[in-house]
Design a protein around this motif. Sequence first.
Motif, PDB file in Angstrom:
ATOM      1  N   VAL A  99       0.836  -1.196   0.000  1.00  0.00           N
ATOM      2  CA  VAL A  99       0.000   0.000   0.000  1.00  0.00           C
ATOM      3  C   VAL A  99       0.871   1.247   0.000  1.00  0.00           C
ATOM      4  O   VAL A  99       0.641   2.211  -0.731  1.00  0.00           O
ATOM      5  N   LEU A 100       1.919   1.242   0.810  1.00  0.00           N
ATOM      6  CA  LEU A 100       2.772   2.414   0.881  1.00  0.00           C
ATOM      7  C   LEU A 100       3.521   2.622  -0.432  1.00  0.00           C
ATOM      8  O   LEU A 100       3.687   3.731  -0.900  1.00  0.00           O
ATOM      9  N   LYS A 101       3.963   1.516  -1.029  1.00  0.00           N
ATOM     10  CA  LYS A 101       4.745   1.641  -2.263  1.00  0.00           C
ATOM     11  C   LYS A 101       3.904   2.268  -3.374  1.00  0.00           C
ATOM     12  O   LYS A 101       4.388   3.085  -4.140  1.00  0.00           O
ATOM     13  N   GLN A 102       2.606   1.898  -3.399  1.00  0.00           N
ATOM     14  CA  GLN A 102       1.705   2.464  -4.403  1.00  0.00           C
ATOM     15  C   GLN A 102       1.696   3.977  -4.391  1.00  0.00           C
ATOM     16  O   GLN A 102       1.715   4.621  -5.427  1.00  0.00           O
ATOM     17  N   SER A 103       1.694   4.542  -3.164  1.00  0.00           N
ATOM     18  CA  SER A 103       1.500   5.978  -3.080  1.00  0.00           C
ATOM     19  C   SER A 103       2.785   6.758  -2.843  1.00  0.00           C
ATOM     20  O   SER A 103       2.758   7.978  -2.841  1.00  0.00           O
TER      21      SER A 103
ATOM     22  N   GLU B  86       9.055   7.523  -3.050  1.00  0.00           N
ATOM     23  CA  GLU B  86      10.310   7.406  -2.314  1.00  0.00           C
ATOM     24  C   GLU B  86      10.687   5.957  -2.056  1.00  0.00           C
ATOM     25  O   GLU B  86      11.817   5.651  -1.710  1.00  0.00           O
ATOM     26  N   ILE B  87       9.705   5.044  -2.147  1.00  0.00           N
ATOM     27  CA  ILE B  87       9.999   3.640  -1.882  1.00  0.00           C
ATOM     28  C   ILE B  87      10.381   2.950  -3.172  1.00  0.00           C
ATOM     29  O   ILE B  87       9.616   2.933  -4.134  1.00  0.00           O
ATOM     30  N   GLU B  88      11.591   2.399  -3.203  1.00  0.00           N
ATOM     31  CA  GLU B  88      12.095   1.755  -4.410  1.00  0.00           C
ATOM     32  C   GLU B  88      11.551   0.334  -4.504  1.00  0.00           C
ATOM     33  O   GLU B  88      11.032  -0.079  -5.518  1.00  0.00           O
ATOM     34  N   SER B  89      11.698  -0.425  -3.428  1.00  0.00           N
ATOM     35  CA  SER B  89      11.154  -1.782  -3.428  1.00  0.00           C
ATOM     36  C   SER B  89      10.780  -2.200  -2.020  1.00  0.00           C
ATOM     37  O   SER B  89      11.188  -1.573  -1.042  1.00  0.00           O
ATOM     38  N   THR B  90      10.008  -3.267  -1.938  1.00  0.00           N
ATOM     39  CA  THR B  90       9.547  -3.749  -0.637  1.00  0.00           C
ATOM     40  C   THR B  90       9.766  -5.247  -0.562  1.00  0.00           C
ATOM     41  O   THR B  90       9.761  -5.939  -1.577  1.00  0.00           O
ATOM     42  N   VAL B  91       9.999  -5.741   0.651  1.00  0.00           N
ATOM     43  CA  VAL B  91      10.112  -7.186   0.869  1.00  0.00           C
ATOM     44  C   VAL B  91       9.333  -7.546   2.114  1.00  0.00           C
ATOM     45  O   VAL B  91       9.472  -6.880   3.144  1.00  0.00           O
TER      46      VAL B  91
ATOM     47  N   ILE C 263      -2.335   9.089   3.373  1.00  0.00           N
ATOM     48  CA  ILE C 263      -2.382   7.776   2.718  1.00  0.00           C
ATOM     49  C   ILE C 263      -3.069   6.751   3.610  1.00  0.00           C
ATOM     50  O   ILE C 263      -3.930   5.983   3.179  1.00  0.00           O
ATOM     51  N   LEU C 264      -2.702   6.755   4.884  1.00  0.00           N
ATOM     52  CA  LEU C 264      -3.254   5.762   5.799  1.00  0.00           C
ATOM     53  C   LEU C 264      -4.749   5.971   5.998  1.00  0.00           C
ATOM     54  O   LEU C 264      -5.507   5.011   6.071  1.00  0.00           O
ATOM     55  N   LYS C 265      -5.132   7.239   6.076  1.00  0.00           N
ATOM     56  CA  LYS C 265      -6.542   7.542   6.260  1.00  0.00           C
ATOM     57  C   LYS C 265      -7.370   6.925   5.128  1.00  0.00           C
ATOM     58  O   LYS C 265      -8.419   6.308   5.345  1.00  0.00           O
ATOM     59  N   GLN C 266      -6.808   7.067   3.944  1.00  0.00           N
ATOM     60  CA  GLN C 266      -7.489   6.537   2.767  1.00  0.00           C
ATOM     61  C   GLN C 266      -7.706   5.030   2.883  1.00  0.00           C
ATOM     62  O   GLN C 266      -8.758   4.508   2.511  1.00  0.00           O
ATOM     63  N   HIS C 267      -6.714   4.339   3.425  1.00  0.00           N
ATOM     64  CA  HIS C 267      -6.827   2.873   3.485  1.00  0.00           C
ATOM     65  C   HIS C 267      -7.514   2.365   4.738  1.00  0.00           C
ATOM     66  O   HIS C 267      -8.136   1.309   4.716  1.00  0.00           O
ATOM     67  N   LEU C 268      -7.389   3.106   5.837  1.00  0.00           N
ATOM     68  CA  LEU C 268      -7.995   2.633   7.075  1.00  0.00           C
ATOM     69  C   LEU C 268      -9.469   2.998   7.120  1.00  0.00           C
ATOM     70  O   LEU C 268     -10.222   2.450   7.918  1.00  0.00           O
ATOM     71  N   GLY C 269      -9.858   3.956   6.307  1.00  0.00           N
ATOM     72  CA  GLY C 269     -11.249   4.371   6.299  1.00  0.00           C
ATOM     73  C   GLY C 269     -11.452   5.605   7.155  1.00  0.00           C
ATOM     74  O   GLY C 269     -10.747   5.820   8.149  1.00  0.00           O
TER      75      GLY C 269
END
Lengths: 223, 803
Positions: free
Chosen positions: B84-88, B91-96, B243-249
């Motif tokens: 979710v964070l990478k989508q928005s 600054e995030i190059e990759s996630t694991v 961003i979090l507000k959008q996903h947490l509701g």
Amino acid sequence: MIKLKNIFKWYSSGFVKTFVLRDVSLDIAQGEFVSIMGPSGSGKSSLLNIIGMLDDPSEGEYYFLDQPVHKMKEKHRSELHKNHIGFVFQSYHLIDELTVYENLETPLLYKNIKSAERKAIVADTLDKFNIVGKKDLFPNQLSGGQQQLVGIARAVITTPKLILADEPTGNLNSAQGIEIMELFKKLNEEGVTIVQVTHSEKNAEYGSRIVSLLDGRVEQAYA
Amino acid sequence: MYKNYLKVALRNLLRHKVYTFINITGLSVGIAFCLLILLFVKDEWSYDTFHPQADRIHRLAVKEITSDNQEYFGTSTAFVLAPVLKQSLPEIESTVRVATHRNLIRRGEAVFSENIHVVDTTFFQVFNFPLVKGNTATALKNPGTIVLTEETAKRIFGEEDPLGKPITVQLRETPYAFTVSAVAKNTPSNSSIRFDYLISFENAKNIWGERAFTSFYQVYGENYVKLTASGNINQIQQKLPAILKQHLGEDHTGQYLVLFQPITDIHLNTDFPEGLEPISDPAYSYILGTVALFVLLIASINFITLSLGRSIDRAREVGVRKVVGAVRQQLILQFWGEAVLVSLLALVLGLALTTLALPVFNELAGKKLSYSLFSTITLTSLLLAFVVGLLAGIYPALFLSNFNPVAVLKGRLQVGDANLYRRFLIGFQFMLSIGLIICTLVMSQQLRFLQNKNLGFDKEQVIIIPTGVGDNEALRIFDRMKNNLQNHPAIAEISHSVFAIGEGWMEADYRDNTKTVRPFMMNIVDVDFLKTMKAHLVAGRDFSREITSDISQGIIVNEALVKEYGWKDPLGQRLPGPNFPAHQIIGVVADFNYESLHTPVKPLVLALSDSLLRGADNVMIQASSRRKIMVRVKPGNLQTTVSLLEQTWKKDAPNLPFNYSFVDETINNQYQRELRLGQMMNYATSFAIFISCMGLFSLATLAVQKRRREIGVRKIMGASLQNIVLMFSKEFALLVLFAFLVATPIAYYVMQKWLQDFEYQVAISPWIFLLAGVLSLAIALITVSYQVIKAALANPVDALRSE
Ligand SMILES: Nc1ncnc2c1ncn2[C@@H]1O[C@H](COP(=O)(O)OP(=O)(O)OP(=O)(O)O)[C@@H](O)[C@H]1O
Ligand SMILES: [Mg+2]
């Protein structure tokens, strides 16, 4: 060579000054062999130490080779001392951890003499004092007379103009003593100035002049 | 010239063998100890630095604060988080994502119970875990492929080449066919991610279900992100709330904070909760470093005091050298050089000692440190030895070179000032030793206290057998084993539970009638659980097979829970949540320490089934939730009992691996950090005392030598042995007393701090201080008296004649 003018030496403990030398004036010319005599505690060693620049007078002027020692900086003074003066002690004072050879070498090291030259000088001196066979021995492997021989050899190895000897035969038997005194005589004949402190009339006779100290003063000689 | 110095130095060292021995062994022990600690600290501080651009890799942590101020803080985070964070966030190059799953692995007939890491395919791009066989680009591409480490490959396949071989991996209850696609190098010891097996994250839904990929409240693993080169945490933090507000509701109340913890920060930051691997307290690096420095300091002080003590010996040499032309600088250089020479000799011995002691040290520290001569550590230690030589040598060098030749050669030498300085140093040495003794005693007392404290149950003679399989099968195995074992004379009780003592139990929370969030700990147990544990009921009754409602409705709580809810009569009560199914408290068990003594006993609910959890809002599980069989055995030959259990297991659970552990050992493992520190402290203190004793011994020798004549004269004048011993001892006794007075409050303060880590602390008894004081006084006096008595018993005439 040596000119002492109104030399005083005292130690102060608390408010009390103990005078060791009082108003000593003395001239010693190049090539002389002087014996300093006097009862125990009369200041003989103190005087010798001042001449040898191991100790400072409390007051008075001291000229060595016409240079004012009393005005000199420490460094200059130790240069003079290192280049012109050799010391011989009653209890030899050799370095126990060094062999005869190395003991002789030590003064040369402090004069920054190169290794090859050093070797030559030490070999010469060993030869001259007849102690080549003892060169690898440590001081405690030698008799007192032999140790004093090494002590004198160490004093002359830098070819000093002046040798100061504080009761050099004090710890030796009479035969050894005679040998040492003969050696001094020979060195004196080669042109080295010698000042010795001695309690023995016989030893004093090797010298050309006697200075008597009593209670820190030079006794006038009736010569 | 230097040859001359070197000769004198070496001959002096050879001539005074005892003195040399003491100096060099003392210093080398000090140096070796410092080196070992240095290796330890270097390992601790180098965690996770081997990844490329490690400064850009972060682990996500979540801090949730509910509207009524309940806090949840975890480094296990929801699987949705990183994607979710990478989508928005550009600054995030990759996630694991990294999660672990303990289950069975089969190869042919052989079965292993293993810990499997489930990771995203980006794993090899972000982290630096090189492969020895296979290709990082394809190793995890296919969900049916598995990567093994060299060690694991060897264990499972022996000498065979594992590449392309089939292997069966059970995920939850279903076995899947996997193919080995690569072999990775073993994970380095300084890694916060340590795996044996890697499988692709595609498999995660078969383990944790589909919902784990959409819910923010199901947490099963760690999320790592790698930022771009220009990525900035502050900027990210500014964008996060939206961003979090959008996903947490919109209706989410309270705070939901996402923290970025640098990967290199994981191992030593105790402010963050532990993740998949245990972390370490940086304080231990500091404590050990300080202690190692103390040991070195004590050895260096020996060097100084002994050099000064022997200065009379060397004074004549100084005088002679000055008379034949040495200037002071040359003498300073000589003696300083000697000090450096001694410390370099000590270094050589110290390096040898380090190599010899490393296996023992590794055992103590629980590490796999290695030392090679050609490493920066050797260079560092060279520097260390040099500095020690320079520091320890400076005062003796200045002191010796300052002698006035006239005074020295006349034998009229005053050593008054050096004596004062020496006394100060010896006092300081005693202070360090006494401090170390006190700390060691307090630590061992606390550890003994932890191990002997009544935990509210009987931890001895209980064996835990993890079933490693799902509930239905586990309970079937249990029933069979119970049938076979319950009448065996070696078995006292047999029972089971979801969580065993020594592992984290489950934590649940719910909203009560007033909407307040209330957490409690929970375990799902068997009817005979409390009986097997030998825990005590203080009210009500135990679970019963005869009362069928117990299975779904009966709960037993502990005193802490009763206290928390303020119930006068807890029996028949229920937890005040609107969503809980019917239940009631049937008994109250006395508080027992189901967690380590670092923490207090928290409110606890024991139930026979998980029905109560239906009313909980959040459930947090750290340990494996597969049943463990618990067997209390009768005193006797444990080895035969264990084989009996193994035989029974093999019969009742064919094809399943047999594992077991003893509860008391598991409990001790909770204090492993402290036990290790305690053991290292024991060593350090013994070294410190040993080294200072040697120093004291030789100092006493010197003191007595110098005063042999005085002892002789005093004896002739009628002094008794006691008089003489007293005369010498008084000085040292005063020093010890002084050191004691300084060391005590400092040690007390430090230990008070250390104890704060524990919920249950031993009271620091004044006896410890007294013991430390008396011990060091005794050691000092015995050492000194030995020499004095020897001298005093000698014929005084000899002493006088020899002068
Ligand atoms: N550092 C000192 N402090 C106090 N008094 C000193 C000191 N050094 C020497 N003295 C005193 O100076 C006096 C002269 O000492 P010195 O050693 O010069 O005598 P000496 O003539 O060489 O005696 P001896 O024949 O016994 O060697 C003595 O009384 C001695 O006590
Ligand atoms: Mg004299």
